[in-house]
Design a protein around this motif. Structure first.
Motif, short mmCIF file in Angstrom:
data_model
loop_
_atom_site.label_atom_id
_atom_site.label_comp_id
_atom_site.label_asym_id
_atom_site.label_seq_id
_atom_site.Cartn_x
_atom_site.Cartn_y
_atom_site.Cartn_z
N ILE A 156 3.60 -1.19 3.85
CA ILE A 156 2.89 0.07 3.65
C ILE A 156 3.93 1.17 3.52
CG2 ILE A 156 1.19 1.69 4.57
CD1 ILE A 156 0.15 -0.62 6.34
N VAL A 157 4.02 1.78 2.36
CA VAL A 157 4.95 2.88 2.13
C VAL A 157 4.27 4.19 2.53
CG1 VAL A 157 6.28 4.18 0.42
CG2 VAL A 157 6.11 1.69 0.26
N LYS B 88 -10.69 3.87 7.83
CA LYS B 88 -10.89 3.00 8.99
C LYS B 88 -10.94 1.52 8.58
CE LYS B 88 -13.29 6.52 11.71
NZ LYS B 88 -14.59 6.95 12.29
N MET B 89 -11.53 1.25 7.43
CA MET B 89 -11.54 -0.12 6.93
C MET B 89 -10.11 -0.57 6.59
SD MET B 89 -14.97 -0.04 4.54
CE MET B 89 -14.82 -1.76 4.09
N SER C 31 -5.17 -3.68 7.46
CA SER C 31 -3.73 -3.50 7.28
C SER C 31 -2.91 -4.64 7.89
CB SER C 31 -3.29 -2.17 7.89
OG SER C 31 -3.45 -2.16 9.31
N ARG C 32 -3.46 -5.38 8.81
CA ARG C 32 -2.70 -6.45 9.47
C ARG C 32 -2.58 -7.70 8.61
NH1 ARG C 32 -1.38 -4.72 14.25
NH2 ARG C 32 -2.57 -2.96 15.09
N TRP D 121 0.84 -1.20 0.00
CA TRP D 121 0.00 0.00 0.00
C TRP D 121 0.87 1.24 0.00
CZ3 TRP D 121 -4.15 -0.88 4.43
CH2 TRP D 121 -5.09 -1.80 3.99
N CYS D 122 0.22 2.40 -0.19
CA CYS D 122 0.93 3.68 -0.12
C CYS D 122 0.05 4.70 0.60
CB CYS D 122 1.27 4.18 -1.53
SG CYS D 122 2.53 5.46 -1.57
#
Length: 383
Positions: free
Chosen positions: A149-150, A136-137, A142-143, A115-116
């Motif tokens: 994640i950049v 929020k989603m 994200s886990r 992701w970015c």
């Protein structure tokens, strides 16, 4: 050394003019095409820069989604497209692309997803409700959804971790700037003043940003009024999407302040290097930023900046400009006056230091190398 060609798919919310889109464009310009085969997917349209990407020989697919309107048919089309493209790695840019592009990549069987993050103000008053819902989603997903994640900004990283994002997955890669494109230019100073019908020695303060509540153009007008009371000869140059006389809210604010004769609303420009090089000082009055490109562009042109302390603005400027709290337009005006009252030699010396700070920390070649190393490492991990 033999390099493995990596098929790299970038998924971005849209390709209109903006900080994230511009950085993606610069990355694609310099990406090593002997090692990477890039493809771009826009969830919405090809916008203003899609054609420029295609002119590099890079395929651009636009799905035609309407902003803020979920569309399962177009989402399934994205899944099918990714199954056909079979990328080795998907890198999504911006919240909606992170969520929809990340899920589509999973459904399509893509094994490596990044992701970015390119946003730092999550306050309800400065964001659409739908944007915050998607954020929020993403925090919840994200886990398990992305491997990395950049973030272009350390402040943005901290804010998103506080909002629930997985801290262990973040990697900081700042924006980069082409110092051969953005550079001091005395001819630009003369030609822009000629275009505006101003004497050569007229001092110009610039604000370059699309019209958006986060950019706080109306606050900047307040600051400009304070500058005008002390330095009535100074003119103010504003450029960006919807920065036009027909913008009634902006035009009325300028009129109420009695500044019609010293404000120049130029709209969206294609000659930003020339415009930046013409300025004496650049201002950023924003309520929220992550890593504002305009600061690096101005500094590369030898122009000192006065900024609000949002995102990584203070880190970018360092000791080459001035920083005030967000919303402090009196402080912004005071600092603008301070820099404008420096001698020409003092201001030029400050500009030299600003350019060297960009060269040392944000040169586009070094930034692209960091992206390339990141993609190579992520691919070699096979995760």
């Amino acid at each position: 050394m033999v390099f493995i060609m990596i098929k790299l798919c970038f998924i971005i919310t849209g390709l209109s003019i903006g900080g994230a889109e511009t950085m993606l464009y610069k990355l694609l310009q310099q990406l090593d095409r002997t090692r990477f085969l890039p493809i771009v997917v826009s969830l919405t349209t090809k916008g203003e820069i899609g054609g420029g990407i295609e002119s590099m020989g890079i395929p651009v697919h636009a799905l035609g989604m309407r902003p803020g309107v979920p569309n399962l048919i177009l989402f399934s089309r994205l899944v099918k497209l990714l199954r056909v493209l079979k990328p080795d790695l998907v890198h999504t840019w911006m919240y909606h692309a992170d969520l929809l592009g990340g899920l589509a990549a999973r459904f399509a069987g893509v094994g490596t997803i990044a992701w970015c993050i390119r946003h730092s103000d999550l306050s309800p008053g400065q964001n659409k409700r739908s944007t915050l819902l998607v954020m929020k989603m993403c925090a919840k997903f994200s886990r398990w959804l992305p491997q990395r994640i950049v973030s272009c900004s350390d402040r943005a990283r901290a804010i998103h971790v506080a909002a629930g994002y997985c801290a262990e997955k973040f990697l900081l890669i700042p924006n980069g700037f082409d110092l051969d494109k953005f550079l001091p230019d005395a001819n630009a100073r003369a030609s822009v003043r000629e275009e505006l019908g101003l004497p050569f020695n007229t001092q110009l303060v610039g604000l370059v940003a699309r019209y958006d509540p986060q950019k706080n153009h109306l606050g900047f007008v307040e600051a400009a009024a304070e500058v005008h009371r002390v330095l009535p000869q100074v003119h103010f140059v504003l450029a960006g999407t919807n920065i036009v006389p027909e913008n009634s809210a902006l035009a009325q604010a300028i009129s109420r302040a009695g500044l019609q004769e010293c404000f120049h609303l130029l709209g969206r420009r294609d000659d930003i290097p020339r415009l930046m090089a013409s300025l004496d000082v650049l201002a950023s009055s924003s309520f929220g930023e992550a890593f504002p490109n305009v600061l690096g562009e101005a500094m590369a042109c030898g122009v000192p900046c006065v900024v609000t302390d949002v995102g990584d603005s203070a880190e970018i400027v360092g000791d080459t400009g001035r920083v005030v709290p967000p919303g402090d337009m009196t402080g912004l005006a005071r600092c603008l006056i301070e820099l404008l009252q420096l001698s020409l030699e003092q201001r030029l010396a400050l500009g030299v230091r600003a350019r060297e700070r960009i060269r040392a920390n944000y040169d586009i070649g070094n930034v692209v190398k960091r992206y390339e190393d990141f993609y190579m490492q992520l691919s070699s991990e096979g995760i």
